[in-house]
Design an enzyme around this catalytic site. Structure first.
Site, PDB file in Angstrom:
ATOM      1  N   TRP A  96       5.863   3.419  12.123  1.00 37.43           N
ATOM      2  CA  TRP A  96       5.030   4.618  12.012  1.00 37.43           C
ATOM      3  C   TRP A  96       3.837   4.362  11.093  1.00 37.43           C
ATOM      4  CZ3 TRP A  96       3.560   7.736   7.878  1.00 37.43           C
ATOM      5  CH2 TRP A  96       2.986   8.957   8.217  1.00 37.43           C
ATOM      6  N   HIS A  97       4.047   3.600  10.051  1.00 29.37           N
ATOM      7  CA  HIS A  97       2.971   3.389   9.087  1.00 29.37           C
ATOM      8  C   HIS A  97       1.852   2.512   9.625  1.00 29.37           C
ATOM      9  CE1 HIS A  97       5.576   5.099   5.910  1.00 29.37           C
ATOM     10  NE2 HIS A  97       4.440   5.296   5.279  1.00 29.37           N
TER      11      HIS A  97
END
Length: 480
Positions: A323-324
């Site tokens: 996600w990052h």
């Protein structure tokens, strides 16, 4: 448009604030909400208006599916709808954020030459996607109401939290916009909001952006780093990210308070943590809340035995890494934290104890080590820093340090071969003192009183920050 820009501070914010409460004062409630939505969309479009249709389409799709879910339908239809909605959101995020990452990985593995799509990541897509997935899942569970489109749009687009969080929940946001008391200017909320906003602005402009110069030079410019240089570079990024993210979190809370809206705390002195589990209870708290409620628990949490619990923990942090960012360095960062959480849980189950100072030291050094992969543009850059930290690139002080005769000098721009190394060490030492011993901004806000002391702090932070805005820099979490 950035919180730390003149156009936001002196044009956008005053105009939006003034007309919002004027419309409420006149009893034009729907118009006031619409004004805030339109203003937030203008704020979003400031970077690239071409992505405005994207967020509008995303909101429309999720609102329609959510509305269908709260109606009386067969369980099979409702399950199909929520599955379609979640897949649609993930596919949208995946296309823009991970297409080139996937193509590049395939090219490397198969020695292929597929052309990259070279897509520009739409601003805030990681945040509003998770926010809306939570809404759909709650709608499927029967935990949402049949909200109007305007209310839903305001929940998604409210500009203080739109770009980089916190990842807000519909239950904590929508009722606040319906509260009659929140439609009037509240002097107490204004004072608290300006106070914590000024602290956040100072963190970003005066501290984070200062550390950024050292981190950028070490990660992106230097070809090699000696032992002390590498540790200074790694700590510089560790504190840059800390003050950048906490600064944004403070500013978001302060801006929302101006409109009488309380955002959830998203950052609470994470570098004071005595374990990696505690760190994640303090760092990006709303992301942790989302992953716990909508991934860890649905996977079974800790209810399906020890082995499954460890697997679930690992999956959560693997997803957090992806996600990052779209890169193998982010994947490795997530894997490292997943393994650390598994070790932490095993340690607790075995009933072992550790001295608090040692526990803090190990936790902080692990976080600092993992941030190297989080920051590096490639594994080569990460290994360059880590080799320096391990002493493989030399332990000797650089010649320019040995030749320094002044203990402290102030460099206009940090260049590792020219600036005073001791100044960098001094800043790092001061950062340690601040994050470990001072009260954090949330504690200061809760203890806020409109007295001379707090007014002086607020005024000094604002004046210094505003005078330092000659070069406006983006927040680090804008890239995620």
């Amino acid at each position: 448009m950035l919180f730390n820009s003149y156009e936001f501070l002196f044009v956008f914010l005053p105009i939006v604030f003034l007309f919002y409460f004027v419309f409420n004062r006149c009893g034009w409630i729907t118009f006031s909400k619409g004004w805030l939505v339109v203003s937030s969309l203008f704020f979003y479009s400031w970077w690239n208006v071409l992505y405005l249709p994207l967020i509008l389409a995303s909101m429309a799709m999720n609102f329609l599916i959510g509305r269908a879910l709260v109606s009386d339908r067969k369980p099979s239809i409702r399950k199909a709808l929520v599955t379609l909605g979640v897949i649609g959101n993930v596919a949208l995020l995946g296309y823009f954020k991970y297409s080139d990452f996937f193509i590049g990985t395939v090219n490397t593995l198969l020695d292929a030459n597929w052309a990259l799509l070279e897509l520009t990541l739409p601003l805030a897509i990681s945040f509003f996607t998770f926010q809306q997935i939570a809404f759909l899942v709650d709608a499927y569970r029967g935990e949402t109401k049949d909200y109007r489109l305007l209310d839903y749009a305001l929940f998604v687009t409210f500009f203080p939290q739109l770009i980089a969080g916190p990842i807000v929940h519909h239950k904590e946001m929508m009722p606040q916009f319906e509260d009659v008391q929140n439609r009037r200017i509240n002097p107490k909320h204004m004072a608290m909001g300006i106070f914590i906003f000024s602290i956040g602005l100072f963190k970003k402009v005066a501290i984070a952006d200062t550390f950024a110069q050292t981190a950028t030079n070490g990660f992106d410019v230097r070809e090699s780093l000696t032992f002390l240089e590498a540790w200074l570079v790694s700590y510089s990024y560790t504190f840059q990210l800390y003050f950048d993210f906490s600064g944004y979190a403070d500013m978001a809370i302060g801006l929302a308070l101006l409109f009488n809206i309380s955002l959830p705390v998203n950052f609470l002195s994470p570098y004071k943590s005595l374990s990696i589990q505690e760190f994640w209870r303090r760092w990006h708290m709303t992301l942790g809340r989302f992953l716990t409620h909508y991934l860890y628990i649905p996977l079974g949490g800790n209810r399906r035995g020890k082995v499954r619990t460890y697997v679930n923990l690992f999956i959560v942090f693997f997803v957090s890494g992806i996600w990052h960012g779209a890169g193998w360095t982010f994947v490795l960062w997530g894997v490292l934290h997943g393994v650390a959480m598994m070790i932490n849980r095993l340690w607790q189950q075995l009933g072992y104890k550790m001295n608090k100072v040692l526990a803090w030291f190990i936790t902080f050094q692990f976080v600092n080590f993992a941030w190297v992969f989080f920051r590096a543009e490639s594994f080569e850059d990460a290994l360059k820093v880590l080799k320096g930290m391990a002493g493989f690139s030399g332990f000797a002080l650089p010649e320019w340090i040995a030749e320094q005769r002044a203990w402290l000098t102030f460099a206009a721009e940090f260049q590792m071969a020219e600036a005073d190394f001791y100044w960098g060490l001094g800043l790092t030492a001061m950062a340690f003192i601040v994050v470990l011993t001072w009260r954090n901004s949330i504690e200061r806000m809760e203890a806020f009183k409109p007295n001379f002391y707090h007014v002086l702090i607020c005024a000094a932070a604002l004046i210094y920050s505003i005078l330092s805005l000659s070069e406006v820099s983006e927040f680090l979490y804008f890239n995620f």
